[in-house]
Design a protein around this motif. Structure first.
Motif, PDB file in Angstrom:
ATOM      1  N   LEU A  52      32.606  47.493  51.542  1.00 41.80           N
ATOM      2  CA  LEU A  52      32.992  48.881  51.812  1.00 41.80           C
ATOM      3  C   LEU A  52      33.286  49.112  53.285  1.00 41.80           C
ATOM      4  CD1 LEU A  52      30.570  50.818  49.434  1.00 41.80           C
ATOM      5  CD2 LEU A  52      33.001  50.307  49.121  1.00 41.80           C
ATOM      6  N   VAL A  53      32.610  48.379  54.177  1.00 40.12           N
ATOM      7  CA  VAL A  53      32.974  48.440  55.595  1.00 40.12           C
ATOM      8  C   VAL A  53      34.408  47.963  55.772  1.00 40.12           C
ATOM      9  CG1 VAL A  53      32.558  47.413  57.864  1.00 40.12           C
ATOM     10  CG2 VAL A  53      30.634  48.234  56.507  1.00 40.12           C
ATOM     11  N   ALA A  54      34.739  46.866  55.098  1.00 41.34           N
ATOM     12  CA  ALA A  54      36.103  46.335  55.206  1.00 41.34           C
ATOM     13  C   ALA A  54      37.130  47.303  54.620  1.00 41.34           C
ATOM     14  CB  ALA A  54      36.187  44.981  54.494  1.00 41.34           C
ATOM     15  N   ILE A  55      36.794  47.926  53.495  1.00 45.13           N
ATOM     16  CA  ILE A  55      37.748  48.806  52.811  1.00 45.13           C
ATOM     17  C   ILE A  55      37.913  50.129  53.542  1.00 45.13           C
ATOM     18  CG2 ILE A  55      38.159  50.131  50.698  1.00 45.13           C
ATOM     19  CD1 ILE A  55      36.770  47.847  49.174  1.00 45.13           C
ATOM     20  N   TYR A  56      36.787  50.789  53.859  1.00 45.09           N
ATOM     21  CA  TYR A  56      36.860  52.134  54.427  1.00 45.09           C
ATOM     22  C   TYR A  56      37.029  52.140  55.948  1.00 45.09           C
ATOM     23  CZ  TYR A  56      35.412  53.907  49.865  1.00 45.09           C
ATOM     24  OH  TYR A  56      35.352  54.218  48.529  1.00 45.09           O
ATOM     25  N   SER A 108      23.401  42.687  62.463  1.00 42.28           N
ATOM     26  CA  SER A 108      23.280  43.856  63.348  1.00 42.28           C
ATOM     27  C   SER A 108      24.445  43.972  64.316  1.00 42.28           C
ATOM     28  CB  SER A 108      21.963  43.791  64.128  1.00 42.28           C
ATOM     29  OG  SER A 108      21.953  42.669  65.009  1.00 42.28           O
ATOM     30  N   SER A 109      25.192  42.887  64.531  1.00 33.87           N
ATOM     31  CA  SER A 109      26.323  42.956  65.456  1.00 33.87           C
ATOM     32  C   SER A 109      27.470  43.814  64.907  1.00 33.87           C
ATOM     33  CB  SER A 109      26.845  41.548  65.765  1.00 33.87           C
ATOM     34  OG  SER A 109      27.510  40.987  64.639  1.00 33.87           O
ATOM     35  N   VAL A 110      27.550  43.957  63.566  1.00 33.14           N
ATOM     36  CA  VAL A 110      28.648  44.728  62.970  1.00 33.14           C
ATOM     37  C   VAL A 110      28.520  46.223  63.287  1.00 33.14           C
ATOM     38  CG1 VAL A 110      29.769  45.392  60.808  1.00 33.14           C
ATOM     39  CG2 VAL A 110      29.070  43.013  61.179  1.00 33.14           C
ATOM     40  N   PRO A 111      27.382  46.875  62.978  1.00 27.60           N
ATOM     41  CA  PRO A 111      27.286  48.292  63.352  1.00 27.60           C
ATOM     42  C   PRO A 111      27.334  48.530  64.855  1.00 27.60           C
ATOM     43  CG  PRO A 111      25.174  47.477  62.537  1.00 27.60           C
ATOM     44  CD  PRO A 111      26.193  46.431  62.233  1.00 27.60           C
ATOM     45  N   VAL A 183      25.436  58.910  53.542  1.00 29.68           N
ATOM     46  CA  VAL A 183      24.744  59.732  54.533  1.00 29.68           C
ATOM     47  C   VAL A 183      25.025  59.268  55.960  1.00 29.68           C
ATOM     48  CG1 VAL A 183      22.480  60.497  55.370  1.00 29.68           C
ATOM     49  CG2 VAL A 183      22.931  60.367  52.910  1.00 29.68           C
ATOM     50  N   ILE A 184      24.914  57.959  56.193  1.00 27.71           N
ATOM     51  CA  ILE A 184      25.021  57.458  57.575  1.00 27.71           C
ATOM     52  C   ILE A 184      26.200  56.511  57.774  1.00 27.71           C
ATOM     53  CG2 ILE A 184      22.541  57.689  57.956  1.00 27.71           C
ATOM     54  CD1 ILE A 184      22.258  54.689  57.573  1.00 27.71           C
ATOM     55  N   SER A 185      27.038  56.318  56.759  1.00 32.70           N
ATOM     56  CA  SER A 185      28.226  55.460  56.784  1.00 32.70           C
ATOM     57  C   SER A 185      27.859  54.005  56.498  1.00 32.70           C
ATOM     58  CB  SER A 185      28.980  55.550  58.122  1.00 32.70           C
ATOM     59  OG  SER A 185      28.329  54.805  59.123  1.00 32.70           O
ATOM     60  N   ALA A 186      28.858  53.268  56.031  1.00 33.49           N
ATOM     61  CA  ALA A 186      28.647  51.868  55.649  1.00 33.49           C
ATOM     62  C   ALA A 186      28.223  50.996  56.828  1.00 33.49           C
ATOM     63  CB  ALA A 186      29.911  51.315  54.991  1.00 33.49           C
ATOM     64  N   PRO A 187      28.852  51.109  58.014  1.00 33.10           N
ATOM     65  CA  PRO A 187      28.424  50.228  59.115  1.00 33.10           C
ATOM     66  C   PRO A 187      26.962  50.420  59.503  1.00 33.10           C
ATOM     67  CG  PRO A 187      30.593  51.123  59.571  1.00 33.10           C
ATOM     68  CD  PRO A 187      30.080  51.856  58.365  1.00 33.10           C
ATOM     69  N   VAL A 192      19.980  48.467  58.246  1.00 33.54           N
ATOM     70  CA  VAL A 192      18.854  48.346  57.322  1.00 33.54           C
ATOM     71  C   VAL A 192      18.801  46.934  56.735  1.00 33.54           C
ATOM     72  CG1 VAL A 192      17.758  49.299  55.265  1.00 33.54           C
ATOM     73  CG2 VAL A 192      19.055  50.803  56.799  1.00 33.54           C
ATOM     74  N   ALA A 193      19.977  46.389  56.394  1.00 31.89           N
ATOM     75  CA  ALA A 193      20.032  45.020  55.883  1.00 31.89           C
ATOM     76  C   ALA A 193      19.530  44.032  56.928  1.00 31.89           C
ATOM     77  CB  ALA A 193      21.457  44.677  55.466  1.00 31.89           C
ATOM     78  N   ALA A 194      19.925  44.232  58.176  1.00 33.56           N
ATOM     79  CA  ALA A 194      19.476  43.343  59.247  1.00 33.56           C
ATOM     80  C   ALA A 194      17.965  43.400  59.414  1.00 33.56           C
ATOM     81  CB  ALA A 194      20.168  43.721  60.556  1.00 33.56           C
TER      82      ALA A 194
END
Length: 431
Positions: A52-56, A108-111, A183-187, A192-194
């Motif tokens: 979804l980060v890639a798409i949106y 964590s580097s992505v967001p 709520v806080i966007s995909a990035p 949270v995953a990190a």
């Protein structure tokens, strides 16, 4: 021909037949399961948020999503064999800990890049490759360590228990990801995953304080030999053993189909079925439900029917379940129900297949060969995955998403063919 005699099992906690209830008393295994739970939370969120980060955020199309998914599994093609040789020489638990730590920092580097306005598609591909490599090391380390930790007689049940924890955590995390994305966007959800990956690493450090040492002598590093000799021994063992060869051939076709379908799935949900991120999170949560059901019933069914019969039942049911996906586009009112049914049944059958296959592989593989057997097996079973992901994306753009889904059905149907001689031979021996 290799004689199909299981290697001698590691000592089990009792003299009688191994029982799944013994697992809770195995030193270190509960700690490993806790780390698995944190890792499952990270994976569940990542599975929803990454595409979804890639798409949106980046406007990716089907071909780009296919390449992104391919990058996650590219490490299996290039690094699985060296990783397997390494895991037969080093401390496997410690390697798993460092792999989770590296994955958490990479995600964590992505967001962070998105906050700075510099996030790009190449960065997302690189991070996906790095996280895939770390996940490969984690999975191979766990697969190599579990038989020596619990005893080979409990390997199938231990894998099923691991899947129970994995999928239980996965029931919550994808739905949570859908809410967090809205709520806080995909990035930002990737933070949270990190964090979950970092907790998985910290759990192993806490549970095995001696630098992540393994609790069982069977997981200690093997005697060092040259790379060429290690390579040759592992390759010959993997290719010559008839049971392992049949399982690998079947898994190759199954994974090719799964990679092909994964490249299409998210876009199919968004553009053909019109699902929102919340609904996609719900669908992925039902994947975990199916996995949980499969992991709970596998030990019981294996005890009653045997590993070979459950293996055959699982692989024969998969193409029928995959067909529900393209059929969902023909029934808009029932699309969600059909997709949920697909998710539950497909993953129940996959867990059943993987657990029984893992038990057989552990039975026929010596402890000092576990890492190499896994490395070569993953090269064969996961090596085609990146290319099928790319092909899936290309054909999704060229043929249409719904039409391309039927190719997934065909690839999955072919996966049963290599197991037919194996099941027939087993039935004749039991007759």
């Amino acid at each position: 021909m290799v004689k199909e005699t299981p290697v001698e099992s590691a000592p089990v906690q009792s003299d009688g037949p191994p029982l799944p209830g013994q697992l809770r008393r195995v030193p270190g295994f509960p700690v490993l399961l806790l780390s698995v739970a944190f890792g499952a939370v990270a994976s569940g969120i990542l599975n929803v948020a990454n595409d979804l980060v890639a798409i949106y955020a980046l406007g990716a199309n089907a071909t780009q999503i296919g390449m992104l998914n391919a990058s996650e599994s590219m490490a299996f093609l290039f690094l699985a064999v060296p990783a397997g040789i390494m895991l037969d020489r080093v401390n496997r638990i410690k390697t798993m800990m460092w792999a989770q730590l590296a994955a958490g920092l990479s995600i964590s580097s992505v967001p962070l890049a998105w906050m700075l306005g510099v996030l790009s598609y190449p960065q997302l591909v690189f991070v996906s490759f790095f996280v895939g490599a770390a996940g490969m090391l984690w999975a191979m380390g766990a697969g190599s360590a579990i038989p020596g930790m619990v005893g080979r007689g409990l390997a199938c049940s231990a894998f099923a228990r691991k899947e129970s924890v994995d999928t239980s955590a996965g029931i919550i995390s994808p739905g949570l990801a859908g809410i967090l994305i809205s709520v806080i966007s995909a990035p930002f959800t990737l933070f949270v995953a990190a964090a979950a990956n970092l907790f998985a690493a910290a759990t192993l450090l806490w549970g095995f304080p001696q630098t992540g040492s393994s609790p069982a002598p069977h997981s200690l590093p093997a005697t060092r030999v040259g790379f060429r000799r290690s390579f040759g021994e592992g390759l010959r063992f993997t290719l010559k053993h008839p049971t392992i060869r049949a399982l690998i051939s079947s898994s190759v076709m199954t994974n090719m189909g799964l990679a092909f379908g994964s490249a299409l799935e998210t876009l199919f949900f968004v553009k053909v079925l019109g699902f929102t991120p919340q609904v996609i999170g719900l669908v992925i949560s039902t994947i975990a439900v199916g996995g949980l059901l499969g992991s709970l019933v596998v030990p019981v069914l294996v005890a009653k029917l045997g590993e070979y019969r459950i293996l055959a039942f699982s692989i024969l049911g998969l193409p029928l379940v995959v067909a529900l996906m393209p059929l969902a586009a023909l029934a808009p009112l029932g699309a969600l129900a059909m997709v949920v049914s697909h998710s539950v049944l497909y993953n129940a059958l996959m867990v059943s297949y993987n657990a029984t296959a893992y038990g057989l592989l552990a039975s026929f593989t010596p402890e000092h060969m576990m890492g190499r057997q896994q490395g070569f097996r993953l090269v064969f079973t996961m090596g085609p995955v990146p290319f099928l992901g790319i092909v899936g994306g290309l054909l999704g753009d060229a043929l249409g998403l719904q039409q391309a889904m039927w190719i997934w059905v065909g690839l999955t149907a072919f996966s049963a063919l290599p197991l037919i001689p194996l099941v027939r031979r087993t039935n004749r021996q039991e007759a």
